[in-house]
Design an enzyme around this catalytic site. Structure first.
Site, PDB file in Angstrom:
ATOM      1  CD  GLU A 252      -3.004   1.094   0.326  1.00 52.71           C
ATOM      2  OE1 GLU A 252      -2.833   1.856  -0.825  1.00 52.71           O
ATOM      3  OE2 GLU A 252      -3.866   0.487   0.291  1.00 52.71           O
TER       4      GLU A 252
ATOM      5  CG  ASP B  41      -1.141   4.767  -1.318  1.00 52.38           C
ATOM      6  OD1 ASP B  41      -1.477   4.286  -2.304  1.00 52.38           O
ATOM      7  OD2 ASP B  41      -1.540   4.674   0.050  1.00 52.38           O
TER       8      ASP B  41
ATOM      9  CB  SER C  32      -5.045   1.228  -2.996  1.00 57.75           C
ATOM     10  OG  SER C  32      -5.860   0.702  -2.020  1.00 57.75           O
TER      11      SER C  32
END
Length: 664
Positions: free
Chosen positions: A318, A322, A581
């Site tokens: 994650e 990002d 995401s």
């Protein structure tokens, strides 16, 4: 904003629990326990259990109007954002509200020295025991256990009540009905569930990150050798790299090395999620060499730490995703990383909101059986954060992207409404809040659906059930970002040259989170556009058993961006990654670049985005292919105009920049 809670309260007055001295009304209730929680034992009456009473704030009925005045491009006050002081002063509970709740507590035998009011006057904290809490709230407290992890959670059974003259002054009491429960470390989690049967045999179980069982997490695909990385835009249907996104959305690559001094872009991560510096450099070396060695500005909230005890995709995927794309696409803007929670307690959205808004803080100190993790952490466990709770410690960035979420049904309406109000307050201050819409189409976390008869969640096995929208994406004061993918076999450069849409709703590994809220009414800015969808009869054969078809609730997502086949450096390898995401931080980078241009020109940041999006949908390229299935159905389909799969469509950066630079 509070239509649902007011109607629910009015409907429940008839079921009031009363005594001759103090008539009570049911304040909140639930119809079922979220899967896979199970009720276990009653709590001992002597157990210490501090209560937190969220006081009804003033002027909340005007929130939407206040926000519209500064975010609607037709308003003469567009861009005239409020100060944090003005926000706190406008919404602080009245003295009458504070005193009524205090009087009830003291009349019920709670001594004054056990009652404290937070600095923002939004919460009252009561040092109590289970016996006292049960007497005050006319309820019973139990230990609940999560079937898969063995994780305990404390909550009351079915409902709790308040005196009829106190209830209108209270939003909610915690801990009570909410299942935003703490999670264990991975080692504890795996140990606890080693002898348990997975709910979905044959499928790898996704791990919870941060606090609670989140809805949005990137999905891992194939591992790629460095030599297998595509460098041809004709292959963007197979591998998405920064150049693909620039081509898809016409995002210019900046030649500058500086950005506006007062611009900022924040990415929120929840421990134990963390990035590896060497992963950033591996990615930058291939796709943005000038960024090699660059790191996000690190903001540790409530003991947030870049842990390296567990190093694999589930922990680093994650954050690496990002930050790699946010940093490359928003360059030269530096990115702020809000790392929230220690490795023992984790964190919730409320912990982050506490840190950027002191008036929202619930109370300082305390670590007991609570809804949200409390700091300082007095557990004595290794890695526990024992420093002071972060309360208004950090400035909110101009754009904040979060790739986490919960099923709307797992939390009560008052809890969600109160948090949603905080996003509105941030919008008033010129902050753009982005949330991923989810990865399971019309279904919830891990494909869960709701049994329309019992109201219970179940894991979808092809059986038809009610759709499960995600929160906070359903909050009308955030921008919900869905996911698209390049249509297989499509050359995006050729598609753009011919004026055709090269993308469809994402149907590879994930489905864009879609649908309609069961809590929040349809906001004014969305009403006309969404009415067009309803007028076309596009809800299909679905009834109120599948979703809220009242035509009066918030639809999502608002817009979409690519969410499939991302090339991401994770733990020294390149992986293909999928999920909203990815969509949210990429879109956040575009808003950050527009903010930079506006701030350099002496204009305000964009703040709350949705009213201007729906007022000028030509800034987006419509998506008319693909769908968002789930819960034993085909879900909704992407069609001409707004739809509850891809929203208004994908961004056209030059059109957005031109439009916003034309506004004061």
């Amino acid at each position: 904003m509070r239509v649902s809670s007011f109607l629910a309260l009015a409907a429940l007055v008839a079921s009031a629990v009363s005594s001759p001295a103090t008539p009570y009304v049911v304040h909140e209730k639930r119809t079922s326990i979220p899967t896979p929680w199970q009720k276990r034992d009653r709590l001992s009456g002597e157990t210490k259990m501090p209560l937190r009473i969220g006081l009804r704030q003033r002027n909340m009925e005007h929130t939407a109007r206040f926000l519209k005045e500064v975010s609607d491009p037709k308003s003469p006050n567009y861009g005239k954002h409020w100060s944090q002081e003005k926000v706190a002063e406008t919404f602080a509970p009245s003295d009458d509200t504070i005193q009524r709740v205090r009087n009830w507590l003291t009349a019920s035998g709670v001594e004054e020295d056990r009652i404290s009011l937070t600095k923002g006057k939004n919460w009252i904290h009561v040092k109590s025991t289970v016996d006292e809490a049960e007497r005050l709230l006319k309820t019973q407290y139990y230990i609940y256990e999560h079937d898969e992890s063995g994780q305990p959670h404390v909550g009351c059974d079915k409902y709790y009540s308040l005196p009829y003259d106190v209830s209108p002054h209270v939003d909610l009491v915690m801990p009570t009905l909410h299942f935003d429960a703490k999670v264990m470390s991975r080692e504890q989690y795996l140990t606890k569930r080693s002898d348990r049967i997975p709910i979905t045999p044959g499928k790898p179980k996704e791990k919870s990150i941060g606090k609670g069982y989140h809805r949005v997490s990137p999905k891992q695909g194939a591992t790629l050798a460095s030599g297998a990385l595509a460098d041809d835009l004709a292959l963007c249907d197979q591998q998405i790299v920064p150049a693909c996104l620039r081509s898809l959305y016409n995002i210019p690559e900046s030649n500058s090395t500086t950005s506006a001094a007062n611009n900022s872009y924040g990415i929120v991560e929840y421990t134990p999620q963390a990035y590896l510096p060497e992963d950033l450099d591996m990615f930058f070396a291939n796709f943005s060499p000038k960024l090699v060695g660059a790191r996000p500005t690190f903001q540790s909230i409530d003991g947030g730490v870049l842990q390296t005890d567990q190093v694999d995709f589930s922990y680093m995927g994650e954050s690496d995703l990002d930050l790699e794309y946010a940093m490359v696409l928003s360059y030269p803007q530096n990115v702020t990383l809000y790392q929230v929670g220690d490795t023992v307690n984790g964190a919730s959205f409320n912990n982050f909101l506490d840190a950027i808004d002191g008036s929202y803080c619930e109370y300082e100190g305390g670590d007991d059986l609570q809804q949200d993790p409390q700091y300082p952490d007095t557990s004595g466990a290794e890695g526990a954060y024992t420093g002071p709770k972060d309360c208004g410690t950090f400035e909110p960035a101009k754009v904040i992207s979060t790739s986490y979420g919960y099923d709307e049904v797992a939390l009560t309406a008052p809890y969600e409404e109160r948090q949603c109000e905080e996003y509105a307050k941030l919008g008033l201050q010129g902050v753009s809040i982005l949330y991923s819409s989810g990865d399971y189409g019309v279904a919830g976390n891990y494909g869960q659906c709701v049994d329309s008869d019992s109201g219970s969640l179940f894991y979808n096995d092809g059986t038809s059930g009610s759709f499960v929208p995600g929160f906070p994406a359903t909050c009308p004061f955030v921008t919900a970002v869905g996911a698209t993918q390049v249509i297989p076999g499509t050359n995006i450069a050729e598609a753009r040259a011919s004026g055709t849409q090269p993308e469809k709703a994402c149907e590879t590994r994930i489905y864009s989170g879609a649908g309609f809220s069961n809590v929040f009414p349809m906001p004014d800015y969305q009403a006309e556009t969404v009415k067009g969808w309803w007028d076309k009869g596009l809800a299909g054969t679905y009834t109120e058993k599948q979703f809220n078809n009242s035509q009066s609730t918030r639809g999502l997502p608002d817009i979409s961006a690519n969410g499939a086949n991302y090339v991401v450096a994770v733990v020294g390898e390149y992986n293909l990654v999928y999920g909203t995401s990815a969509s949210s931080p990429v879109f956040g980078a575009m808003i950050t670049k527009i903010n930079d241009a506006r701030l350099e020109a002496g204009k305000a940041s964009l703040g709350f985005l949705n009213p201007s999006f729906y007022a000028n949908p030509a800034m987006f390229r419509d998506v008319v292919e693909g769908s968002a299935p789930g819960c034993g159905t085909d879900g909704f389909a992407a069609v001409e105009g707004w739809d509850p799969v891809t929203g208004l469509g994908t961004p056209e950066f030059p059109a957005m920049l031109e439009y916003y630079m034309g506004l004061d």
